[in-house]
Design a protein around this motif. Structure first.
Motif: not given
Length: 300
Positions: A19-37, A131-137
């Motif tokens: 936004i207006e030249g600033g950067g972006v903060l990405y909140v990135v989900a990663t696998p909870i075990g299987n890297l295929g996720d 969005p991606g993996a989440c153990a509780l879901v």
């Protein structure tokens, strides 16, 4: 390149501009075990940003290597490093794009990140979830417990007395309750749950989700206690506990005959159709019958 893929790439390019030249903060989900996720968008983001803020860079190194991600990474624990939070915000304001990842799953779900996300929003930095993996879901989806209403309660207190008092405050909640627990405390936690909630309350042990020794077991709490007590392997790995909510204390508002009619209809029909037909038969408002039907289903 098809239109859909081109559109997705344009959205990514636009988001990376911030936004207006600033950067972006990405909140990135990663696998909870299987890297295929690992989702393709997450890989693309992690390859494209200027910096990755990881809960533990040593833990994340395997993931980054697996997907040929060479972006510089730093360790970040916002609960004890306000100075590093400030440094990251300054980089974002200066135009850098940063991805936040945890050791596994979705950041901020019992993991670091809240203070950084809050500070970014307070300073006008764009925050984008990937969005991606989440153990509780994942655990809830395969549990067999009601999922129309649930609450995530995080980790129970580690000490016995505090844990029992804390669970007692949840004993009458009617939604499905979801907890994370450390493996060396899972037996004591289940014993406390059986004592507070009752040994007959349905519960689920979900362990090592998406991994080789995945376990998902639905049983009364009393049985789960014995299952874990007799098998030391169930006291290892990443653990999610789910407990059925307390039975709904239904105050009779429909009348005996309306409830009898609805009970019969629900044996054959979905709730919405049963409520519509029940309203014609009994004269009771459809919305009241529908709500009663929902309560009966959630209590099963």
């Amino acid at each position: 390149m098809n239109d859909s893929l081109a559109s997705n790439n344009r959205e990514l390019d636009g988001a990376l501009d911030g936004i207006e030249g600033g950067g972006v903060l990405y909140v990135v989900a990663t696998p909870i075990g299987n890297l295929g996720d690992m989702v393709p968008r997450a890989v693309e983001i992690l390859q494209s940003v200027n910096l990755i803020a990881a809960e533990d860079t040593r833990h994340s190194a395997r993931l980054l290597s697996q997907f040929s991600i060479t972006t510089p990474a730093i360790s970040y624990h916002d609960h004890n490093d306000a100075h590093k939070t400030d440094q990251l915000i300054e980089r974002l304001l200066g135009g850098d794009n940063i991805a936040l990842i945890s050791d596994a799953g979705t950041p901020l779900v019992s993991d670091p990140g809240f203070r950084l996300v809050r500070a970014a929003r307070q300073r006008g930095v764009s925050v984008v979830p990937v969005p991606g993996a989440c153990a509780l879901v994942a655990a809830l989806s395969a549990s067999g417990l009601p999922s129309d209403r649930f609450s995530f309660e995080g980790f129970p207190p580690p000490k016995a007395q505090a844990r029992e008092q804390w669970l007692s405050a949840l004993a009458q909640e009617t939604q499905t309750l979801i907890f994370y627990e450390a493996p060396h405390r899972v037996l004591a936690c289940l014993e406390a749950m059986a004592k507070v909630f009752g040994e007959e309350r349905s519960a689920v042990l979900a362990r090592e989700l998406t991994k080789t020794f995945e376990t998902i077991r639905l049983a009364p709490l009393g049985e789960l206690v014995e299952f874990v007590r007799q098998d030391a392997n169930q006291q290892r790995g990443e653990i999610v506990l789910l407990v059925a909510g307390a039975p709904v204390r239904h105050e009779r508002v429909l009348g005996v005959e309306a409830e009898r009619v609805m009970a019969l209809l629900l044996e054959e029909l979905p709730i919405k159709q049963a409520a519509t037909l029940g309203a014609k038969i009994t004269g009771v408002k459809k919305n009241a019958l529908y709500q009663w039907g929902l309560e009966q289903k959630s209590a099963q």
